[in-house]
Design a protein around this motif. Sequence first.
Motif, mmCIF file in Angstrom:
data_model
loop_
_atom_site.group_PDB
_atom_site.id
_atom_site.type_symbol
_atom_site.label_atom_id
_atom_site.label_comp_id
_atom_site.label_asym_id
_atom_site.label_seq_id
_atom_site.Cartn_x
_atom_site.Cartn_y
_atom_site.Cartn_z
ATOM 1 N N PRO A 98 0.815 -1.219 0.000
ATOM 2 C CA PRO A 98 0.000 0.000 0.000
ATOM 3 C C PRO A 98 0.847 1.266 0.000
ATOM 4 N N GLU A 99 2.031 1.194 0.622
ATOM 5 C CA GLU A 99 2.927 2.362 0.634
ATOM 6 C C GLU A 99 3.375 2.726 -0.784
ATOM 7 N N ASP A 100 3.565 1.698 -1.620
ATOM 8 C CA ASP A 100 3.974 1.945 -3.009
ATOM 9 C C ASP A 100 2.898 2.733 -3.754
ATOM 10 N N ILE A 101 1.629 2.315 -3.571
ATOM 11 C CA ILE A 101 0.524 2.972 -4.259
ATOM 12 C C ILE A 101 0.358 4.403 -3.755
ATOM 13 N N ARG A 103 2.470 6.403 -2.378
ATOM 14 C CA ARG A 103 3.565 7.275 -2.832
ATOM 15 C C ARG A 103 3.405 7.630 -4.308
ATOM 16 N N PHE A 104 3.014 6.670 -5.128
ATOM 17 C CA PHE A 104 2.905 6.901 -6.570
ATOM 18 C C PHE A 104 1.778 7.881 -6.887
ATOM 19 N N VAL A 105 0.654 7.760 -6.190
ATOM 20 C CA VAL A 105 -0.483 8.638 -6.510
ATOM 21 C C VAL A 105 -0.452 9.950 -5.730
ATOM 22 N N GLY A 106 0.457 10.043 -4.734
ATOM 23 C CA GLY A 106 0.574 11.286 -3.978
ATOM 24 C C GLY A 106 -0.421 11.426 -2.852
ATOM 25 N N LEU A 107 -0.589 10.339 -2.068
ATOM 26 C CA LEU A 107 -1.492 10.358 -0.920
ATOM 27 C C LEU A 107 -0.762 9.954 0.346
ATOM 28 N N GLU A 108 -1.239 10.440 1.477
ATOM 29 C CA GLU A 108 -0.750 9.921 2.757
ATOM 30 C C GLU A 108 -1.190 8.468 2.873
ATOM 31 N N ILE A 109 -0.348 7.635 3.469
ATOM 32 C CA ILE A 109 -0.634 6.209 3.525
ATOM 33 C C ILE A 109 -1.960 5.913 4.221
ATOM 34 N N MET A 115 -9.338 4.657 1.904
ATOM 35 C CA MET A 115 -10.069 4.532 0.642
ATOM 36 C C MET A 115 -10.086 3.082 0.158
ATOM 37 N N GLU A 116 -8.988 2.388 0.348
ATOM 38 C CA GLU A 116 -8.911 0.994 -0.081
ATOM 39 C C GLU A 116 -9.866 0.123 0.722
ATOM 40 N N GLU A 117 -9.929 0.353 2.018
ATOM 41 C CA GLU A 117 -10.786 -0.450 2.888
ATOM 42 C C GLU A 117 -12.264 -0.192 2.641
ATOM 43 N N THR A 118 -12.619 1.059 2.356
ATOM 44 C CA THR A 118 -14.034 1.397 2.168
ATOM 45 C C THR A 118 -14.478 1.237 0.722
ATOM 46 N N GLY A 119 -13.519 1.194 -0.223
ATOM 47 C CA GLY A 119 -13.874 1.136 -1.637
ATOM 48 C C GLY A 119 -14.397 2.462 -2.159
ATOM 49 N N ASP A 120 -14.198 3.523 -1.382
ATOM 50 C CA ASP A 120 -14.694 4.858 -1.759
ATOM 51 C C ASP A 120 -13.508 5.740 -2.124
ATOM 52 N N TRP A 121 -13.161 5.746 -3.405
ATOM 53 C CA TRP A 121 -12.002 6.509 -3.864
ATOM 54 C C TRP A 121 -12.339 7.993 -3.920
ATOM 55 N N ARG A 122 -11.498 8.833 -3.300
ATOM 56 C CA ARG A 122 -11.732 10.270 -3.266
ATOM 57 C C ARG A 122 -10.536 11.065 -3.788
ATOM 58 N N GLY A 123 -9.730 10.423 -4.616
ATOM 59 C CA GLY A 123 -8.569 11.103 -5.161
ATOM 60 C C GLY A 123 -8.946 12.136 -6.204
ATOM 61 N N THR A 124 -8.026 13.051 -6.482
ATOM 62 C CA THR A 124 -8.233 14.059 -7.511
ATOM 63 C C THR A 124 -8.164 13.407 -8.884
ATOM 64 N N GLU A 125 -8.439 14.197 -9.922
ATOM 65 C CA GLU A 125 -8.371 13.667 -11.282
ATOM 66 C C GLU A 125 -6.959 13.190 -11.599
ATOM 67 N N ARG A 126 -5.950 13.954 -11.173
ATOM 68 C CA ARG A 126 -4.560 13.549 -11.402
ATOM 69 C C ARG A 126 -4.234 12.279 -10.640
ATOM 70 N N GLN A 127 -4.677 12.190 -9.386
ATOM 71 C CA GLN A 127 -4.417 10.997 -8.585
ATOM 72 C C GLN A 127 -5.144 9.779 -9.141
ATOM 73 N N GLU A 133 -2.884 4.061 -13.736
ATOM 74 C CA GLU A 133 -1.604 3.706 -14.354
ATOM 75 C C GLU A 133 -0.859 2.668 -13.532
ATOM 76 N N VAL A 134 -0.718 2.904 -12.234
ATOM 77 C CA VAL A 134 0.095 2.009 -11.414
ATOM 78 C C VAL A 134 -0.559 0.643 -11.236
ATOM 79 N N LEU A 135 -1.886 0.594 -11.225
ATOM 80 C CA LEU A 135 -2.582 -0.684 -11.068
ATOM 81 C C LEU A 135 -2.992 -1.301 -12.406
ATOM 82 N N ARG A 136 -2.634 -0.618 -13.509
ATOM 83 C CA ARG A 136 -2.916 -1.114 -14.861
ATOM 84 C C ARG A 136 -4.414 -1.377 -15.038
#
Length: 232
Positions: A98-101, A103-109, A115-127, A133-136
């Motif tokens: 999870p630390e890899d992801i 760091r790559f998307v620019g989020l605090e761990i 977000m991973e545990e809840t399935g509710d992604w709240r990242g920005t458009e760039r993130q 990209e990182v998860l293909r």
Amino acid sequence: MQHKAPANQPTPPFNAPAARRLREALGMAPGHVAYGMRASYGLAYITPELVIAWEHGDTTPTAGELTALAGALWCSPGELIGAPRTLREHRLALGLAPEDIARFVGLEIQSYLRMEETGDWRGTERQSSALAEVLRLAPRAFATVTGRDGQLAELLRRAATTRWQAYTKPLSRLIPVPRRELEDVLHEMHLEYQAVMSATLTWGGTASGSGNAGRDFMERILDEFWSRIRFP
């Protein structure tokens, strides 16, 4: 003292036939696999019987056990995972921490893990683009694992029934699909839905039958949309 598997640890989808096939291809017995997991990964509770139970589908390994099993079988975790269904499972399939992801998307761990545990992604458009990209992740998989299918379906229904142009921007923020392609597909679906609804009307302007065609179109709106998207 005998060690036990960690309690309440989430279980990824496990491809039991693949585990057996990989073990047999290496000429290993279940006991060899169990020994490798105990010796190299410190999982003292792993027995040949447990390995056999995994291969028979009687039980499934936890995420930590699956990583160790992959190491013992000289394969990637992804080769032992069935079709990933969640953000976490896609990460595990690639063997990423999870630390890899984060760091790559620019989020605090901690933010990423929540977000991973809840399935509710709240990242920005760039993130979001970085996550795909990182998860293909193909756009459809991205929408599903980030919990956006419901919101996507609702926006698509509105676009089909009202002025579709108003929904291009909200949808482009929601899913990683090129703007021009999104416009073409929304326009096409709008025209098709309007044609379906026109066909259900009698010459007097009243609905003929039960309007099942229109309802069916709306119920399969996600499939209709993704079938028209051309992936790169």
